[in-house]
Design an enzyme around this catalytic site. Structure first.
Site, PDB file in Angstrom:
ATOM      1  N   LYS A  57      45.088  38.225  57.617  1.00 22.07           N
ATOM      2  CA  LYS A  57      43.763  38.851  57.458  1.00 22.07           C
ATOM      3  C   LYS A  57      42.759  38.208  58.445  1.00 22.07           C
ATOM      4  CE  LYS A  57      45.356  41.079  54.025  1.00 22.07           C
ATOM      5  NZ  LYS A  57      46.349  40.769  53.498  1.00 22.07           N
TER       6      LYS A  57
HETATM    7  C1  LIG Z   1      45.529  45.999  50.407  1.00 20.04           C
HETATM    8  C2  LIG Z   1      46.058  44.597  49.968  1.00 20.04           C
HETATM    9  N1  LIG Z   1      45.939  44.156  48.722  1.00 20.04           N
HETATM   10  C3  LIG Z   1      46.416  43.233  48.148  1.00 20.04           C
HETATM   11  C4  LIG Z   1      47.096  42.097  48.908  1.00 20.04           C
HETATM   12  C5  LIG Z   1      47.484  40.799  48.394  1.00 20.04           C
HETATM   13  O1  LIG Z   1      47.243  39.916  49.311  1.00 20.04           O
HETATM   14  P1  LIG Z   1      47.937  38.585  49.102  1.00 20.04           P
HETATM   15  O2  LIG Z   1      48.840  38.613  49.929  1.00 20.04           O
HETATM   16  O3  LIG Z   1      46.873  37.521  49.488  1.00 20.04           O
HETATM   17  O4  LIG Z   1      48.438  38.157  47.873  1.00 20.04           O
HETATM   18  C6  LIG Z   1      47.308  42.557  50.329  1.00 20.04           C
HETATM   19  C7  LIG Z   1      47.956  41.748  51.242  1.00 20.04           C
HETATM   20  O5  LIG Z   1      48.358  41.924  52.438  1.00 20.04           O
HETATM   21  C8  LIG Z   1      46.746  43.856  50.675  1.00 20.04           C
HETATM   22  O6  LIG Z   1      47.015  44.244  51.841  1.00 20.04           O
END
Ligand SMILES: Cc1ncc(COP(=O)(O)O)c(C=O)c1O
Length: 370
Positions: A185
């Site tokens: 990210k």
């Molecule tokens: C659109 C979206 N929502 C939620 C998440 C979840 O984030 P995390 O990986 O920090 O749990 C991601 C992670 O790639 C994502 O791309």
């Protein structure tokens, strides 16, 4: 050329200041639930314009906390886009509710507003919209639907910290907005996430939820010289450490500069792809795209994907329509419910997009589309 170094689709950038920030915490008294957490939350609030920030240990945990705070429970339905990471709809399942998949627009792959309306029933309680690839959704249209049907609105902005919709930063356009700080990210804490809101009650609920459902925090107990605490509902240990928050705080200082770089990389890609066999997703005039991903559509995706991987280009596909995953199929979702998403899935490919890239890296990528 085929032996050139592997070029991933995304990766972090860590500098000496980041490392020093982490070392300072390791040498301090508080490794978790300490001052860095509040400092990072405050900084994200100042950056996004939101009033409250609740740091948690992933974007997924932030989504779970958000839906819990909004009271999503068994028997409820939540509309989500078909094209997203599974975590978006998994969070609905965590609450015992049912994700209902809306189709996406073909040019941006953002949730299609008409498809949302077509999927609203008497059980619908919320909409989660995803600022896919860093492009903000049409938040005015989403707010209008949510208001019309009396639904909560969650922004899954895990791809879009720093993006702007009609000159307003992502963070206050929905009831709760969620960010992820995974290394691919824009800024990272290793793993981590945050939910931001302007609603005091929702913020308090999420704060308790990240710490077992205990309403009074350690610092308040220390101040009051009190040992007593009560668990008032079932929560989790979703806390983010001070070590991670210090890293996030240090990274945040560079975010604006990095967003400019991501936009510059996108500006380099688009003319170089113009006469080739891949078309980038479109970007609306009324947004500033955060370009978490640089997604193109191409008819010969599978063949190109293999060739590029063999050429050490770390292309990827974001995403398989969530309901096509075997787990979701086992829950009874049928194929064909979101035709735009399924058609896009056959054609999309994410090209490398991260702040350490140079124009020569882009040249290495685009030649595959000639
Ligand atoms: C659109 C979206 N929502 C939620 C998440 C979840 O984030 P995390 O990986 O920090 O749990 C991601 C992670 O790639 C994502 O791309």
């Amino acid at each position: 050329m085929e032996n050139a170094a592997f070029l991933p689709y995304g990766r972090q950038l860590i500098d000496d200041d980041d490392i020093q920030a982490v070392i300072s915490v390791l040498q301090s008294d508080w490794l978790t639930t300490g001052p860095q957490v509040a400092q990072f939350e405050q900084a994200i609030c100042e950056y996004t314009g939101a009033m409250y920030g609740v740091a948690v240990n992933s974007g997924t945990a932030a989504l779970h906390a958000a839906l819990h705070a909004l009271g999503i429970a068994a028997g409820d339905e939540v509309v989500v886009p078909a094209i997203t990471f599974a975590a978006t709809s998994n969070s609905v399942l965590y609450c015992g509710a049912k994700p209902v998949f809306a189709d996406v627009f073909t040019d941006t792959l953002l949730i299609d507003v008409e498809s949302i309306e077509a999927n609203i029933t008497s059980k619908t309680k919320a909409i989660i919209a995803v600022d896919y690839a860093g492009h903000p959704c049409d938040w005015d249209a989403l707010k209008a639907i949510a208001q019309k049907h009396n639904l909560s609105l969650v922004a899954d902005s895990c791809h879009a910290i720093g993006a702007e919709y009609k000159d307003q930063k992502i963070g206050t356009l929905a009831d709760i907005t969620v960010f992820s700080f995974h290394p691919v990210k824009h800024i990272t804490t290793g793993e981590g996430g945050m939910a931001v809101t302007n609603d005091t009650v929702l913020a308090e609920k999420m704060r308790a939820f990240r710490s077992h459902g205990i309403a009074v925090d350690t610092h308040q107990r220390d101040k009051d010289n009190a040992w007593f605490y009560e668990m008032t509902e079932l929560g989790f240990n979703y806390r983010l450490t001070d070590i991670q928050c210090a890293l996030g705080f240090s990274q945040l200082e560079k975010l604006d500069k990095w967003l400019v770089k991501r936009n510059e990389l996108a500006q380099l890609y688009s003319p170089k792809l113009e006469n080739g066999c891949a078309t980038p997703l479109t970007c609306s005039d009324d947004v500033t795209n955060a370009y978490h991903l640089y997604v193109v559509r191409t008819k010969c995706r599978d063949e190109l994907f293999l060739k590029m991987r063999e050429g050490n280009i770390g292309v990827n596909v974001h995403y398989i329509p969530v309901y096509l995953h075997p787990y979701y199929q086992s829950l009874g979702y049928s194929k064909g419910i979101c035709p735009n998403a399924e058609k896009a899935y056959a054609e999309i490919m994410s090209l490398p997009m991260w702040v350490g890239m140079h124009e020569s890296d882009i040249d290495r990528v685009v030649r595959f589309f000639d």
